[in-house]
Design a protein around this motif. Structure first.
Motif, PDB file in Angstrom:
ATOM      1  N   VAL A  34       0.643  -1.375   0.020  1.00  0.00           N
ATOM      2  CA  VAL A  34      -0.215  -0.123   0.033  1.00  0.00           C
ATOM      3  C   VAL A  34       0.925   1.309  -0.003  1.00  0.00           C
ATOM      4  O   VAL A  34       0.697   2.273  -0.719  1.00  0.00           O
ATOM      5  CB  VAL A  34      -0.891  -0.037   1.146  1.00  0.00           C
ATOM      6  CG1 VAL A  34      -1.676   1.066   1.491  1.00  0.00           C
ATOM      7  CG2 VAL A  34      -1.941  -1.038   0.811  1.00  0.00           C
ATOM      8  N   GLY A  38       2.018   1.539  -3.746  1.00  0.00           N
ATOM      9  CA  GLY A  38       0.910   2.335  -3.969  1.00  0.00           C
ATOM     10  C   GLY A  38      -0.119   1.424  -4.653  1.00  0.00           C
ATOM     11  O   GLY A  38      -0.833   2.002  -5.511  1.00  0.00           O
ATOM     12  N   LEU A  39      -0.108   0.210  -4.195  1.00  0.00           N
ATOM     13  CA  LEU A  39      -0.899  -0.670  -4.866  1.00  0.00           C
ATOM     14  C   LEU A  39      -2.314  -0.871  -4.003  1.00  0.00           C
ATOM     15  O   LEU A  39      -2.218  -0.281  -2.900  1.00  0.00           O
ATOM     16  CB  LEU A  39      -0.455  -2.124  -5.266  1.00  0.00           C
ATOM     17  CG  LEU A  39       0.687  -1.920  -6.243  1.00  0.00           C
ATOM     18  CD1 LEU A  39       1.385  -3.348  -6.080  1.00  0.00           C
ATOM     19  CD2 LEU A  39       0.091  -1.713  -7.634  1.00  0.00           C
ATOM     20  N   SER A  40      -3.287  -1.657  -4.495  1.00  0.00           N
ATOM     21  CA  SER A  40      -4.566  -1.741  -3.722  1.00  0.00           C
ATOM     22  C   SER A  40      -4.408  -2.422  -2.384  1.00  0.00           C
ATOM     23  O   SER A  40      -3.594  -3.465  -2.396  1.00  0.00           O
ATOM     24  CB  SER A  40      -5.594  -2.611  -4.736  1.00  0.00           C
ATOM     25  OG  SER A  40      -6.571  -3.039  -3.720  1.00  0.00           O
ATOM     26  N   GLU A  41      -5.337  -2.075  -1.564  1.00  0.00           N
ATOM     27  CA  GLU A  41      -4.989  -2.761  -0.111  1.00  0.00           C
ATOM     28  C   GLU A  41      -5.648  -4.264  -0.248  1.00  0.00           C
ATOM     29  O   GLU A  41      -4.952  -5.278   0.675  1.00  0.00           O
ATOM     30  CB  GLU A  41      -6.107  -1.893   0.928  1.00  0.00           C
ATOM     31  CG  GLU A  41      -5.766  -0.610   1.182  1.00  0.00           C
ATOM     32  CD  GLU A  41      -6.758   0.431   1.699  1.00  0.00           C
ATOM     33  OE1 GLU A  41      -7.777  -0.419   1.945  1.00  0.00           O
ATOM     34  OE2 GLU A  41      -6.285   1.382   1.925  1.00  0.00           O
ATOM     35  N   LYS A  42      -6.351  -4.651  -1.051  1.00  0.00           N
ATOM     36  CA  LYS A  42      -7.029  -5.907  -1.274  1.00  0.00           C
ATOM     37  C   LYS A  42      -6.041  -6.847  -1.717  1.00  0.00           C
ATOM     38  O   LYS A  42      -6.107  -7.828  -1.543  1.00  0.00           O
ATOM     39  CB  LYS A  42      -8.323  -5.852  -2.523  1.00  0.00           C
ATOM     40  CG  LYS A  42      -9.513  -5.196  -1.744  1.00  0.00           C
ATOM     41  CD  LYS A  42     -10.714  -5.110  -2.968  1.00  0.00           C
ATOM     42  CE  LYS A  42     -11.562  -4.143  -2.501  1.00  0.00           C
ATOM     43  NZ  LYS A  42     -12.746  -4.298  -3.443  1.00  0.00           N
ATOM     44  N   LEU A  43      -4.928  -6.088  -2.621  1.00  0.00           N
ATOM     45  CA  LEU A  43      -3.946  -7.176  -2.944  1.00  0.00           C
ATOM     46  C   LEU A  43      -2.863  -7.762  -1.885  1.00  0.00           C
ATOM     47  O   LEU A  43      -2.908  -9.156  -2.254  1.00  0.00           O
ATOM     48  CB  LEU A  43      -2.990  -6.258  -4.065  1.00  0.00           C
ATOM     49  CG  LEU A  43      -1.732  -7.058  -4.520  1.00  0.00           C
ATOM     50  CD1 LEU A  43      -2.272  -8.286  -5.537  1.00  0.00           C
ATOM     51  CD2 LEU A  43      -0.897  -6.178  -5.205  1.00  0.00           C
ATOM     52  N   GLU A  95       1.970  -6.534  -9.756  1.00  0.00           N
ATOM     53  CA  GLU A  95       0.661  -7.304  -9.104  1.00  0.00           C
ATOM     54  C   GLU A  95       0.615  -8.701  -9.580  1.00  0.00           C
ATOM     55  O   GLU A  95       0.667  -9.539  -8.748  1.00  0.00           O
ATOM     56  CB  GLU A  95      -0.862  -6.642  -9.303  1.00  0.00           C
ATOM     57  CG  GLU A  95      -1.177  -5.537  -8.492  1.00  0.00           C
ATOM     58  CD  GLU A  95      -2.674  -5.061  -8.973  1.00  0.00           C
ATOM     59  OE1 GLU A  95      -3.520  -6.055  -8.897  1.00  0.00           O
ATOM     60  OE2 GLU A  95      -2.939  -4.008  -9.147  1.00  0.00           O
TER      61      GLU A  95
END
Length: 183
Positions: A34, A38-43, A95
């Motif tokens: 995160v 800067g990627l999704s929290e869901k990842l 991802e």
């Protein structure tokens, strides 16, 4: 241990290092994904869930093939998977790559969790309870070390540096595993 003291000590250090790597990873990866990438929290949740879901079949397969290939070989495979996993974390940040690396993580932890205790018991014949306790303590010691290590390294050098430290610990675990004799 009454027998194989040197090998048991090496296995203790290897398993402690491996559990420390796992603890550092679990503590750091959500923050890294995160805040640093800067990627999704869901990842992060999907990554952890994928690894956890894959660990179960890895444990079952490892238990099935342990008599054929040996516990030492399986533990070496686990360390190798861990090395590749942490190399991947150091090098990749897409991802798809992070998700793909979860198979290596599952092999790393699935074999360690499923075969590690049995290897201690093989090295300590007639001392199954002591061997089991010793293996369990590698998990606890690994978690104690990982909390402090993850915090200190991330604070001074960033989240990405934590995976370099895990890579180095995996190399140390690999060295120990290569020095242990087969029983």
């Amino acid at each position: 241990p009454r027998q194989n003291r040197h090998d048991t000590l090496l296995l203790f250090f290897a398993c402690t290092a491996m559990w420390t790597c796992n603890g550092v990873y679990l503590i750091t990866i959500p923050l890294y994904v995160v805040n640093a990438l800067g990627l999704s929290e869901k990842l992060a949740g999907i990554m952890m869930g994928t690894a956890a879901g894959l660990e179960i079949p890895v444990m079952l397969i490892a238990g099935y093939v342990a008599k054929r290939v040996g516990k030492r070989v399986l533990m070496r495979i686990a360390v190798g998977a861990g090395l590749l996993f942490y190399v991947g974390l150091v090098l990749f940040n897409a991802e798809w790559a992070l998700l793909g690396l979860q198979l290596l993580n599952a092999i790393f932890i699935g074999i360690l969790a499923g075969i590690g205790m049995l290897y201690f018991q093989d090295l300590m014949p007639g001392q199954a309870g002591t061997a089991t306790t010793l293996f369990t303590n590698t998990t606890r010691v690994g978690w104690i070390i990982s909390g402090s290590l993850a915090g200190i390294v991330a604070q001074f050098w960033g989240y990405h540096a934590v995976f370099f430290i895990s890579l180095l610990m995996s190399v140390g675990a690999g060295y120990c595993m290569w020095k242990i004799k087969d029983v």
